[in-house]
Write a protein that holds these residues in place. Structure first.
Motif, PDB file in Angstrom:
ATOM      1  N   MET A 186       0.863  -1.218   0.141  1.00  0.00           N
ATOM      2  CA  MET A 186      -0.017  -0.088   0.071  1.00  0.00           C
ATOM      3  C   MET A 186       0.922   1.228   0.160  1.00  0.00           C
ATOM      4  O   MET A 186       1.835   1.326   0.905  1.00  0.00           O
ATOM      5  N   LYS A 187       0.497   2.105  -0.870  1.00  0.00           N
ATOM      6  CA  LYS A 187       1.093   3.355  -1.004  1.00  0.00           C
ATOM      7  C   LYS A 187       0.619   4.689  -0.627  1.00  0.00           C
ATOM      8  O   LYS A 187      -0.501   4.869  -0.948  1.00  0.00           O
ATOM      9  N   LEU A 188       1.225   5.331   0.356  1.00  0.00           N
ATOM     10  CA  LEU A 188       0.487   6.329   1.121  1.00  0.00           C
ATOM     11  C   LEU A 188       1.452   7.690   1.162  1.00  0.00           C
ATOM     12  O   LEU A 188       2.733   7.307   1.171  1.00  0.00           O
ATOM     13  N   ILE A 189       0.933   8.601   1.087  1.00  0.00           N
ATOM     14  CA  ILE A 189       1.815   9.869   1.413  1.00  0.00           C
ATOM     15  C   ILE A 189       1.179  10.761   2.210  1.00  0.00           C
ATOM     16  O   ILE A 189       0.015  11.053   2.337  1.00  0.00           O
ATOM     17  N   ILE A 190       2.132  11.533   3.269  1.00  0.00           N
ATOM     18  CA  ILE A 190       1.828  12.539   4.058  1.00  0.00           C
ATOM     19  C   ILE A 190       2.103  13.916   3.342  1.00  0.00           C
ATOM     20  O   ILE A 190       3.314  13.853   2.961  1.00  0.00           O
ATOM     21  N   ILE A 191       1.142  14.741   2.960  1.00  0.00           N
ATOM     22  CA  ILE A 191       1.535  16.114   2.315  1.00  0.00           C
ATOM     23  C   ILE A 191       1.115  16.990   3.585  1.00  0.00           C
ATOM     24  O   ILE A 191      -0.004  17.202   3.946  1.00  0.00           O
ATOM     25  N   ASN A 192       2.248  17.690   3.954  1.00  0.00           N
ATOM     26  CA  ASN A 192       2.091  18.783   4.815  1.00  0.00           C
ATOM     27  C   ASN A 192       2.237  20.179   3.897  1.00  0.00           C
ATOM     28  O   ASN A 192       3.137  20.419   3.197  1.00  0.00           O
ATOM     29  N   GLY A 193       1.411  21.069   4.601  1.00  0.00           N
ATOM     30  CA  GLY A 193       1.452  22.588   3.946  1.00  0.00           C
ATOM     31  C   GLY A 193       2.307  23.665   4.526  1.00  0.00           C
ATOM     32  O   GLY A 193       3.088  23.078   5.410  1.00  0.00           O
ATOM     33  N   PRO A 194       1.903  24.773   4.492  1.00  0.00           N
ATOM     34  CA  PRO A 194       2.900  25.871   5.060  1.00  0.00           C
ATOM     35  C   PRO A 194       2.968  25.789   6.184  1.00  0.00           C
ATOM     36  O   PRO A 194       2.011  25.525   7.384  1.00  0.00           O
ATOM     37  N   ASN A 195       4.251  26.322   6.752  1.00  0.00           N
ATOM     38  CA  ASN A 195       4.711  26.312   8.218  1.00  0.00           C
ATOM     39  C   ASN A 195       4.864  25.038   8.935  1.00  0.00           C
ATOM     40  O   ASN A 195       5.398  25.094  10.191  1.00  0.00           O
ATOM     41  N   LEU A 196       4.478  23.859   8.377  1.00  0.00           N
ATOM     42  CA  LEU A 196       4.551  22.668   9.143  1.00  0.00           C
ATOM     43  C   LEU A 196       6.148  22.208   9.007  1.00  0.00           C
ATOM     44  O   LEU A 196       6.184  21.252   9.934  1.00  0.00           O
ATOM     45  N   ASN A 197       6.832  22.645   8.211  1.00  0.00           N
ATOM     46  CA  ASN A 197       8.257  22.601   8.342  1.00  0.00           C
ATOM     47  C   ASN A 197       8.888  22.925   9.799  1.00  0.00           C
ATOM     48  O   ASN A 197      10.049  22.549  10.167  1.00  0.00           O
ATOM     49  N   LEU A 198       8.162  23.791  10.263  1.00  0.00           N
ATOM     50  CA  LEU A 198       8.657  24.403  11.489  1.00  0.00           C
ATOM     51  C   LEU A 198       8.238  23.744  12.732  1.00  0.00           C
ATOM     52  O   LEU A 198       8.172  24.278  13.911  1.00  0.00           O
ATOM     53  N   LEU A 199       7.597  22.496  12.611  1.00  0.00           N
ATOM     54  CA  LEU A 199       7.059  21.802  13.613  1.00  0.00           C
ATOM     55  C   LEU A 199       8.234  21.486  14.553  1.00  0.00           C
ATOM     56  O   LEU A 199       9.476  21.224  14.152  1.00  0.00           O
ATOM     57  N   GLY A 200       8.124  21.877  16.076  1.00  0.00           N
ATOM     58  CA  GLY A 200       9.118  21.585  16.954  1.00  0.00           C
ATOM     59  C   GLY A 200       9.612  22.849  17.288  1.00  0.00           C
ATOM     60  O   GLY A 200       9.830  23.003  18.681  1.00  0.00           O
ATOM     61  N   LYS A 201       9.698  23.750  16.406  1.00  0.00           N
ATOM     62  CA  LYS A 201      10.016  25.172  17.081  1.00  0.00           C
ATOM     63  C   LYS A 201       8.532  26.094  16.862  1.00  0.00           C
ATOM     64  O   LYS A 201       8.582  27.061  17.465  1.00  0.00           O
ATOM     65  N   ARG A 202       7.805  25.733  16.134  1.00  0.00           N
ATOM     66  CA  ARG A 202       6.618  26.779  15.953  1.00  0.00           C
ATOM     67  C   ARG A 202       5.627  26.424  17.134  1.00  0.00           C
ATOM     68  O   ARG A 202       5.086  25.404  17.087  1.00  0.00           O
ATOM     69  N   GLU A 203       5.396  27.734  17.747  1.00  0.00           N
ATOM     70  CA  GLU A 203       4.232  27.735  18.630  1.00  0.00           C
ATOM     71  C   GLU A 203       4.025  26.325  19.446  1.00  0.00           C
ATOM     72  O   GLU A 203       3.118  25.307  19.258  1.00  0.00           O
TER      73      GLU A 203
END
Ligand code: DQA
Length: 139
Positions: free
Chosen positions: A1-18
């Motif tokens: 099974m092929k699945l993909i997680i697609i994250n949009g804007p500002n989610l590259n900052l998880l861990g640092k962001r709020e």
């Protein structure tokens, strides 16, 4: 099974962001754990993140006729993007919408999603665990 997680804007900052809203773990660290957990279950799990609406739409088009599932957190585009909603309608791969925070406990502009009418299901407010719950929903 092929699945993909697609994250949009500002989610590259998880861990640092709020961190009080989104937690203190980076997405890369969480993804490593997820990938290890699911690799034995014959799941190919990919990850894509972009801050650009067009790039997110291009990725949805690219995977949307061949993958078994898309787990999409479109970030703030959730509340603004008719174009991403149309992309979801255009493809055949089912989409699960995920939000880390409980958007309904937050500002009123976060209560409306243009995407929700076009997705299979929605997982909101369970932190990063929401991505795992979305994978489970495809199994
Ligand atoms: C979010 C909620 C959105 O309102 C916000 O713009 C985000 C993240 C979430 O995962 O809780 O960027 O999608």
């Amino acid at each position: 099974m092929k699945l993909i997680i697609i994250n949009g804007p500002n989610l590259n900052l998880l861990g640092k962001r709020e961190p009080e809203v989104y937690g203190s773990q980076t997405f890369e660290d969480y993804l490593y754990i997820l990938m290890k957990e699911y690799q034995t279950k014959k799941i190919e799990l990919e990850y894509f993140q972009s801050n650009g609406e067009g790039e997110l739409i291009d990725k949805i088009h690219e995977v949307g006729f061949s993958y078994d599932g898309i787990i999409l957190n479109a970030g703030a585009y959730t509340h603004t993007s008719i174009a991403i909603a149309d992309a979801i309608s255009a493809i055949t791969t089912p989409v699960i919408e995920v939000h880390i925070s409980n958007v309904h406990k937050r500002e009123s502009f976060r209560h409306h999603s243009y995407l929700s009418p076009n997705v299979e299901g929605i997982i909101i407010g369970f932190g990063l665990k929401g991505y795992k719950l979305a994978i489970e929903s495809f199994l």
